[in-house]
Design an enzyme around this catalytic site. Sequence first.
Site, PDB file in Angstrom:
ATOM      1  N   ARG A  90     -34.540  36.134   7.802  1.00 57.50           N
ATOM      2  CA  ARG A  90     -33.226  36.775   8.302  1.00 57.50           C
ATOM      3  C   ARG A  90     -31.933  36.252   9.211  1.00 57.50           C
ATOM      4  O   ARG A  90     -32.079  35.778  10.412  1.00 57.50           O
ATOM      5  CB  ARG A  90     -34.205  37.943   8.864  1.00 57.50           C
ATOM      6  CG  ARG A  90     -33.378  39.157   9.701  1.00 57.50           C
ATOM      7  CD  ARG A  90     -32.394  40.775   8.668  1.00 57.50           C
ATOM      8  NE  ARG A  90     -31.761  40.958   9.250  1.00 57.50           N
ATOM      9  CZ  ARG A  90     -32.351  42.400   9.417  1.00 57.50           C
ATOM     10  NH1 ARG A  90     -33.649  42.779   9.361  1.00 57.50           N
ATOM     11  NH2 ARG A  90     -31.473  42.680  10.332  1.00 57.50           N
ATOM     12  N   ARG A  99     -31.053  41.653   3.595  1.00 62.67           N
ATOM     13  CA  ARG A  99     -32.087  40.314   4.096  1.00 62.67           C
ATOM     14  C   ARG A  99     -32.656  40.880   3.395  1.00 62.67           C
ATOM     15  O   ARG A  99     -33.617  41.013   2.683  1.00 62.67           O
ATOM     16  CB  ARG A  99     -31.907  41.501   5.720  1.00 62.67           C
ATOM     17  CG  ARG A  99     -32.611  42.584   5.292  1.00 62.67           C
ATOM     18  CD  ARG A  99     -32.625  43.739   5.996  1.00 62.67           C
ATOM     19  NE  ARG A  99     -31.517  44.670   5.867  1.00 62.67           N
ATOM     20  CZ  ARG A  99     -31.386  45.822   6.438  1.00 62.67           C
ATOM     21  NH1 ARG A  99     -31.858  46.533   7.062  1.00 62.67           N
ATOM     22  NH2 ARG A  99     -29.618  45.809   6.154  1.00 62.67           N
ATOM     23  N   ASP A 102     -36.446  42.582   7.390  1.00 61.63           N
ATOM     24  CA  ASP A 102     -36.364  43.409   8.344  1.00 61.63           C
ATOM     25  C   ASP A 102     -37.701  44.424   8.519  1.00 61.63           C
ATOM     26  O   ASP A 102     -38.785  44.994   7.833  1.00 61.63           O
ATOM     27  CB  ASP A 102     -35.519  45.087   8.189  1.00 61.63           C
ATOM     28  CG  ASP A 102     -34.850  45.550   9.202  1.00 61.63           C
ATOM     29  OD1 ASP A 102     -34.510  45.237   9.655  1.00 61.63           O
ATOM     30  OD2 ASP A 102     -35.219  47.100   8.779  1.00 61.63           O
ATOM     31  N   ASP A 104     -38.927  46.797  11.658  1.00 60.13           N
ATOM     32  CA  ASP A 104     -38.605  48.001  12.554  1.00 60.13           C
ATOM     33  C   ASP A 104     -39.763  48.397  13.617  1.00 60.13           C
ATOM     34  O   ASP A 104     -40.785  48.712  12.790  1.00 60.13           O
ATOM     35  CB  ASP A 104     -37.835  48.939  11.911  1.00 60.13           C
ATOM     36  CG  ASP A 104     -35.751  48.489  11.699  1.00 60.13           C
ATOM     37  OD1 ASP A 104     -36.131  47.865  12.542  1.00 60.13           O
ATOM     38  OD2 ASP A 104     -36.062  49.091  10.785  1.00 60.13           O
TER      39      ASP A 104
END
Length: 179
Positions: A90, A99, A102, A104
């Site tokens: 990344r 990307r 990811d 989160d």
Amino acid sequence: MSTVRPLTKAILALGSNLGERKGTLQSAVADLVDRPEVRLLNVSPVVTTKAVGGPVGQPDFLNMVIAVDTSLTPEELLAHCQAVELAHHRTREVRWGARTLDVDIIIYGEVLSDDPVLTLPHPRAAGRAFVLYPWSLMEPNATLAGVSVAELAAVAPDMAGIAHAQDGVLAQDSPSTAQ
């Protein structure tokens, strides 16, 4: 003598729109729960989504959500998620750009935080069907800030761009063929 920290449930959202997306997501889940402090509870179905925000013309994403129990603090979990992103190459050159991976943190137990490094719940999660919809499939009764995740997904602006990832599409794993 170390003290044992209690386990806290966290919801993590994963997405990939570069490279071998399916393999990246599978490997990332394994990497995220490879630590003894992180235990996998549940995994959502994978969905195909259009990129939200960022530069136009990005390849489609594969997105999913996982539920984990963890004894890591929120900050330690964030560092772990970022280490897994880095292990999957990344880069952070363009905000909301394409990307390889990811990850989160959407929620961490009942923790509320306005810290700009780690805002909890995730500040944009309530309006992102690419997070909410797979989460609602995994946990139909889930809520975010007291509102049904399924209801939030239904009214999210990007809901129309979501499709269930089919095995054939995943096997080909070409952004141009993912629908």
